[in-house]
Write a protein that holds these residues in place. Structure first.
Motif, PDB file in Angstrom:
ATOM      1  N   PHE A  19       5.437  63.898 -13.047  1.00  0.00           N
ATOM      2  CA  PHE A  19       6.455  63.605 -12.196  1.00  0.00           C
ATOM      3  C   PHE A  19       7.812  64.034 -12.907  1.00  0.00           C
ATOM      4  N   ASP A  20       7.868  63.217 -13.872  1.00  0.00           N
ATOM      5  CA  ASP A  20       9.066  63.247 -14.757  1.00  0.00           C
ATOM      6  C   ASP A  20       9.642  64.726 -15.236  1.00  0.00           C
ATOM      7  N   ASP A  21       8.410  65.469 -15.453  1.00  0.00           N
ATOM      8  CA  ASP A  21       8.697  66.887 -15.851  1.00  0.00           C
ATOM      9  C   ASP A  21       9.349  67.863 -14.715  1.00  0.00           C
ATOM     10  N   TYR A  22       9.237  67.552 -13.464  1.00  0.00           N
ATOM     11  CA  TYR A  22       9.353  68.398 -12.351  1.00  0.00           C
ATOM     12  C   TYR A  22      10.936  68.207 -11.878  1.00  0.00           C
ATOM     13  N   ILE A  23      11.279  69.595 -11.598  1.00  0.00           N
ATOM     14  CA  ILE A  23      12.693  69.654 -10.770  1.00  0.00           C
ATOM     15  C   ILE A  23      11.998  69.244  -9.330  1.00  0.00           C
ATOM     16  N   MET A  24      12.774  68.331  -8.795  1.00  0.00           N
ATOM     17  CA  MET A  24      12.212  68.021  -7.307  1.00  0.00           C
ATOM     18  C   MET A  24      13.467  68.426  -6.265  1.00  0.00           C
TER      19      MET A  24
END
Length: 124
Positions: free
Chosen positions: A29-34
């Motif tokens: 999750f930390d790596d994603y642009i949300m």
């Protein structure tokens, strides 16, 4: 494979608040642009806001107009959209989306994974 599940939508009155959540699983999750998008009946999907893993934000101020706030909790793998002073024109299905290519963008086509959406209906 990333799964995204939105929650928190509902039927509210004009001026009320809602907080939408999007729980992510199956990836880092930390790596994603949300991002949050919304789609009203008969209209195209509209960008609301995006947030990076380090909390840098891209917002559509025409949509948010100082009433919405995007945030994320990386420890909980969860994206949020706090919506205050809701208006009938905010009625839409709200979707969360994930971009795994480190692109901070308003373009829906750039997002790799989507949730099923949560309905927000604001009555006048």
């Amino acid at each position: 494979q990333v799964q995204l599940v939105e929650s928190g939508g509902g039927l509210v009155r004009s001026g009320d608040s809602l907080r939408l959540s999007c729980l992510a699983s199956g990836g880092t999750f930390d790596d994603y642009i949300m991002a949050w998008f919304r789609q009203a009946p008969g209209k195209e999907r509209e960008f609301v806001a995006a947030i990076t893993g380090w909390n840098s934000k891209l917002t559509n101020e025409d949509t948010m107009s100082g009433r919405f706030t995007v945030s994320r909790d990386n420890d909980k793998n969860t994206l949020y959209l706090q919506m205050n002073y809701l208006r009938p024109e905010d009625t839409a299905v709200y979707y969360c989306a994930a971009n795994t290519k480190n692109e901070v963008t308003m373009a829906p086509s750039a997002y790799d994974y989507w949730g099923q959406g949560t309905q927000v209906t604001v009555s006048s």
